[in-house]
Design a protein around this motif. Structure first.
Motif, mmCIF file in Angstrom:
data_model
loop_
_atom_site.group_PDB
_atom_site.id
_atom_site.type_symbol
_atom_site.label_atom_id
_atom_site.label_comp_id
_atom_site.label_asym_id
_atom_site.label_seq_id
_atom_site.Cartn_x
_atom_site.Cartn_y
_atom_site.Cartn_z
ATOM 1 N N GLY A 260 0.808 -1.210 0.000
ATOM 2 C CA GLY A 260 0.000 0.000 0.000
ATOM 3 C C GLY A 260 0.841 1.259 0.000
ATOM 4 O O GLY A 260 2.044 1.236 -0.284
ATOM 5 N N GLU A 261 0.187 2.344 0.345
ATOM 6 C CA GLU A 261 0.802 3.676 0.281
ATOM 7 C C GLU A 261 0.866 4.277 1.685
ATOM 8 O O GLU A 261 -0.129 4.260 2.425
ATOM 9 C CB GLU A 261 -0.038 4.578 -0.625
ATOM 10 N N VAL A 262 2.009 4.789 2.050
ATOM 11 C CA VAL A 262 2.185 5.423 3.354
ATOM 12 C C VAL A 262 1.361 6.709 3.400
ATOM 13 O O VAL A 262 1.482 7.574 2.527
ATOM 14 C CB VAL A 262 3.668 5.727 3.620
ATOM 15 N N VAL A 263 0.513 6.842 4.440
ATOM 16 C CA VAL A 263 -0.335 8.029 4.565
ATOM 17 C C VAL A 263 -0.009 8.858 5.800
ATOM 18 O O VAL A 263 -0.440 10.015 5.899
ATOM 19 C CB VAL A 263 -1.830 7.665 4.574
ATOM 20 N N ALA A 264 0.744 8.293 6.749
ATOM 21 C CA ALA A 264 1.133 9.062 7.934
ATOM 22 C C ALA A 264 2.316 8.373 8.595
ATOM 23 O O ALA A 264 2.443 7.144 8.554
ATOM 24 C CB ALA A 264 -0.031 9.167 8.929
ATOM 25 N N VAL A 265 3.196 9.167 9.203
ATOM 26 C CA VAL A 265 4.350 8.613 9.916
ATOM 27 C C VAL A 265 4.460 9.277 11.282
ATOM 28 O O VAL A 265 4.099 10.438 11.468
ATOM 29 C CB VAL A 265 5.667 8.806 9.126
ATOM 30 N N GLY A 266 4.938 8.516 12.260
ATOM 31 C CA GLY A 266 5.162 9.054 13.590
ATOM 32 C C GLY A 266 6.537 9.688 13.706
ATOM 33 O O GLY A 266 7.314 9.744 12.741
ATOM 34 N N ASP A 267 6.838 10.141 14.893
ATOM 35 C CA ASP A 267 8.152 10.741 15.145
ATOM 36 C C ASP A 267 9.254 9.705 14.972
ATOM 37 O O ASP A 267 9.054 8.499 15.196
ATOM 38 C CB ASP A 267 8.209 11.307 16.568
ATOM 39 N N ASP A 268 10.417 10.175 14.561
ATOM 40 C CA ASP A 268 11.636 9.373 14.476
ATOM 41 C C ASP A 268 11.610 8.311 13.380
ATOM 42 O O ASP A 268 12.475 7.421 13.365
ATOM 43 C CB ASP A 268 11.946 8.697 15.824
ATOM 44 N N VAL A 269 10.635 8.358 12.480
ATOM 45 C CA VAL A 269 10.608 7.417 11.365
ATOM 46 C C VAL A 269 11.602 7.873 10.302
ATOM 47 O O VAL A 269 11.577 9.029 9.876
ATOM 48 C CB VAL A 269 9.193 7.305 10.764
ATOM 49 N N THR A 270 12.475 6.963 9.868
ATOM 50 C CA THR A 270 13.515 7.318 8.903
ATOM 51 C C THR A 270 13.424 6.537 7.592
ATOM 52 O O THR A 270 14.013 6.954 6.593
ATOM 53 C CB THR A 270 14.914 7.078 9.496
ATOM 54 N N ARG A 271 12.686 5.404 7.572
ATOM 55 C CA ARG A 271 12.721 4.574 6.369
ATOM 56 C C ARG A 271 11.468 4.684 5.514
ATOM 57 O O ARG A 271 11.293 3.906 4.571
ATOM 58 C CB ARG A 271 13.005 3.118 6.716
ATOM 59 N N ALA A 272 10.577 5.615 5.813
ATOM 60 C CA ALA A 272 9.367 5.775 5.002
ATOM 61 C C ALA A 272 8.889 7.213 5.082
ATOM 62 O O ALA A 272 9.024 7.871 6.121
ATOM 63 C CB ALA A 272 8.270 4.836 5.483
ATOM 64 N N ARG A 273 8.321 7.684 3.979
ATOM 65 C CA ARG A 273 7.732 9.016 3.916
ATOM 66 C C ARG A 273 6.322 8.904 3.354
ATOM 67 O O ARG A 273 6.000 7.939 2.646
ATOM 68 C CB ARG A 273 8.569 9.930 3.019
ATOM 69 N N VAL A 274 5.511 9.904 3.658
ATOM 70 C CA VAL A 274 4.149 9.932 3.129
ATOM 71 C C VAL A 274 4.203 9.868 1.599
ATOM 72 O O VAL A 274 4.976 10.595 0.964
ATOM 73 C CB VAL A 274 3.406 11.190 3.597
ATOM 74 N N GLY A 275 3.407 8.990 1.024
ATOM 75 C CA GLY A 275 3.372 8.821 -0.431
ATOM 76 C C GLY A 275 4.187 7.654 -0.937
ATOM 77 O O GLY A 275 4.016 7.235 -2.091
ATOM 78 N N ASP A 276 5.068 7.086 -0.102
ATOM 79 C CA ASP A 276 5.883 5.948 -0.537
ATOM 80 C C ASP A 276 5.005 4.729 -0.823
ATOM 81 O O ASP A 276 4.026 4.460 -0.113
ATOM 82 C CB ASP A 276 6.894 5.562 0.548
ATOM 83 N N GLY B 33 10.183 -0.438 0.834
ATOM 84 C CA GLY B 33 9.878 0.297 -0.379
ATOM 85 C C GLY B 33 9.852 -0.595 -1.606
ATOM 86 O O GLY B 33 10.690 -1.490 -1.761
ATOM 87 N N VAL B 34 8.871 -0.365 -2.470
ATOM 88 C CA VAL B 34 8.788 -1.073 -3.749
ATOM 89 C C VAL B 34 8.660 -0.029 -4.856
ATOM 90 O O VAL B 34 8.189 1.089 -4.622
ATOM 91 C CB VAL B 34 7.595 -2.049 -3.796
ATOM 92 N N PRO B 35 9.065 -0.358 -6.081
ATOM 93 C CA PRO B 35 8.999 0.621 -7.175
ATOM 94 C C PRO B 35 7.564 1.038 -7.482
ATOM 95 O O PRO B 35 6.641 0.214 -7.444
ATOM 96 C CB PRO B 35 9.616 -0.130 -8.360
ATOM 97 N N ASP B 36 7.386 2.301 -7.798
ATOM 98 C CA ASP B 36 6.056 2.786 -8.178
ATOM 99 C C ASP B 36 5.530 2.060 -9.417
ATOM 100 O O ASP B 36 4.309 1.959 -9.603
ATOM 101 C CB ASP B 36 6.094 4.287 -8.452
ATOM 102 N N ALA B 37 6.438 1.573 -10.271
ATOM 103 C CA ALA B 37 6.023 0.895 -11.506
ATOM 104 C C ALA B 37 5.426 -0.479 -11.245
ATOM 105 O O ALA B 37 4.761 -1.044 -12.121
ATOM 106 C CB ALA B 37 7.221 0.760 -12.446
ATOM 107 N N LEU B 38 5.621 -1.020 -10.066
ATOM 108 C CA LEU B 38 5.108 -2.348 -9.742
ATOM 109 C C LEU B 38 3.632 -2.246 -9.358
ATOM 110 O O LEU B 38 3.268 -1.445 -8.500
ATOM 111 C CB LEU B 38 5.909 -2.941 -8.585
ATOM 112 N N ASP B 39 2.775 -3.034 -10.001
ATOM 113 C CA ASP B 39 1.349 -2.955 -9.690
ATOM 114 C C ASP B 39 1.100 -3.457 -8.274
ATOM 115 O O ASP B 39 1.855 -4.256 -7.720
ATOM 116 C CB ASP B 39 0.529 -3.760 -10.701
ATOM 117 N N TRP B 40 -0.010 -2.995 -7.681
ATOM 118 C CA TRP B 40 -0.273 -3.261 -6.270
ATOM 119 C C TRP B 40 -0.433 -4.747 -5.985
ATOM 120 O O TRP B 40 0.059 -5.249 -4.964
ATOM 121 C CB TRP B 40 -1.516 -2.508 -5.814
ATOM 122 N N ALA B 41 -1.131 -5.479 -6.834
ATOM 123 C CA ALA B 41 -1.354 -6.897 -6.573
ATOM 124 C C ALA B 41 -0.036 -7.665 -6.550
ATOM 125 O O ALA B 41 0.195 -8.503 -5.669
ATOM 126 C CB ALA B 41 -2.300 -7.486 -7.618
#
Length: 361
Positions: free
Chosen positions: A66-82, A148-156
């Motif tokens: 899926g898609e990251v929609v929110a992150v807590g404090d001190d998160v370093t390996r994901a950003r919103v939208g990833d 993280g996975v490439p945006d080009a990869l379909d969700w399924a």
């Protein structure tokens, strides 16, 4: 709190149903992910039918992306939208197993069927399957559970990388280390078994003999790359020897999780060959082999837990393999369903029909 729809089971044997689950906001080191696709895995069914005994009420699902929609404090390996795949067994990187190169046996996360993460159902604390509970519109997970996975990869496809493909491919690449020209037997053609078939063919194995109780699985086996298809019978060992120069298979992969099929794999493997158990069975289903047979056959019997994989390392590699066409995924998906159709997908799985049903959100 964030309210989401999710598939929940209240007790062993009860029918799963869609309920409203409330998720807390992300705390330090946590990530909230909007689920885009989730595969229906046999491990989810095991949470319902009594093979495993998790706590309840339980939010089902663990094979997802899926898609990251929110992150807590001190998160370093994901950003919103990833775009991320979810890892249901994230390694702690600190225990003995992790520091000795076996993160799939992590003492912190391995073997735990469900955890509490602050989610509630009608005000009651809920548990989430394998730390995820991914049959839900959104999930709350620790940041080490997202990759993280490439945006080009379909969700399924991204969803299936997190369990079926990683488990099956890892069994071939990491556990058995199948080499070009090896003969391979695969018993059980669900999503994991078909992934074993595809990975064996990609490794240059041949013949790759696929076995299932249902003749209907033949087309799926051939699409995955099987050179031969055999309907399971009491004469399986003799049939496999006839297709492997009279010796038996170099490698046999048991993808069912039953003592009877483990014994069948053992008998169909050549002397000195390898039997890899990929299927997860019941605690009371004992395997009996004679001491003389174990000694004289010189076969190796081992299990492959989560493909003996390190998902942080292996999922990006598999994503690249899917995008390049080295590994196929589309043939695994026999049904694209909505969240409300998960119970029907369990019924099909219990009858041995199809490969993977994937919930598309």
């Amino acid at each position: 709190m964030t309210a989401v729809s999710a598939v929940v089971v209240r007790e062993p044997g009860a029918a799963p149903a869609i309920e409203t689950v409330e998720l807390p906001e992300p705390g330090s080191g946590q990530v909230r992910v909007r689920v885009r696709a989730a595969g229906v895995c046999h491990s989810d069914l095991s949470m319902v039918n009594g093979t495993l005994r998790p706590p309840y009420p339980l939010v089902l699902g663990h094979e997802a992306a899926g898609e990251v929609v929110a992150v807590g404090d001190d998160v370093t390996r994901a950003r919103v939208g990833d775009h991320v795949g979810l890892n249901w067994q994230p390694a702690c990187r600190m225990c003995w197993f992790c520091t000795h190169g076996q993160p799939w046996l992590c003492a912190t996360s391995s073997g735990i069927p469900a955890i509490e993460n602050g989610a509630t159902v009608q005000g009651v604390p809920a548990y989430v399957t394998l730390g995820l509970g991914a049959f839900a519109e959104e999930v709350l997970v620790p940041e080490n559970a997202v990759i993280g996975v490439p945006d080009a990869l379909d969700w399924a496809s991204a969803a299936l990388l997190g369990c079926a493909v990683l488990t099956g491919t890892g069994a071939v690449r990491n556990t058995a280390r199948v080499a070009q020209g090896d003969s391979v037997l695969v018993i059980g053609l669900g999503g994991v078994g078909l992934s074993v078939v595809a990975a064996a063919r990609a490794a240059g194995a041949g013949p790759v003999i696929a076995v299932d109780v249902s003749e209907a699985k033949k087309a799926l086996a051939e699409a995955a790359g099987a050179t031969d298809f055999v309907v399971a019978s009491d004469a399986l060992a003799k049939e496999i020897r006839s297709r492997t120069s009279g010796r038996g298979a170099d490698h046999a992969f048991e993808c069912v999780g039953r003592s009877s099929t483990i014994r069948a794999a053992w008998r169909a493997t050549r002397r000195g060959g390898q039997v890899t158990v990929v299927g997860m069975g019941r605690a009371d289903d004992n395997v009996e082999l004679s001491a003389l047979d174990i000694f004289s056959s010189a076969r190796t019997l081992r299990s492959s837990v989560y493909g003996n994989s390190d998902p942080d390392r292996d999922i990006p590699v598999l994503a690249a393999d899917v995008l390049s066409g080295t590994i196929g995924v589309e043939h695994l998906i026999t049904d694209r369903i909505g969240l409300d159709q998960v119970p029907a997908a369990f019924d099909r799985m219990s009858r041995g029909e199809g490969a993977r049903s994937v919930v598309i959100f």
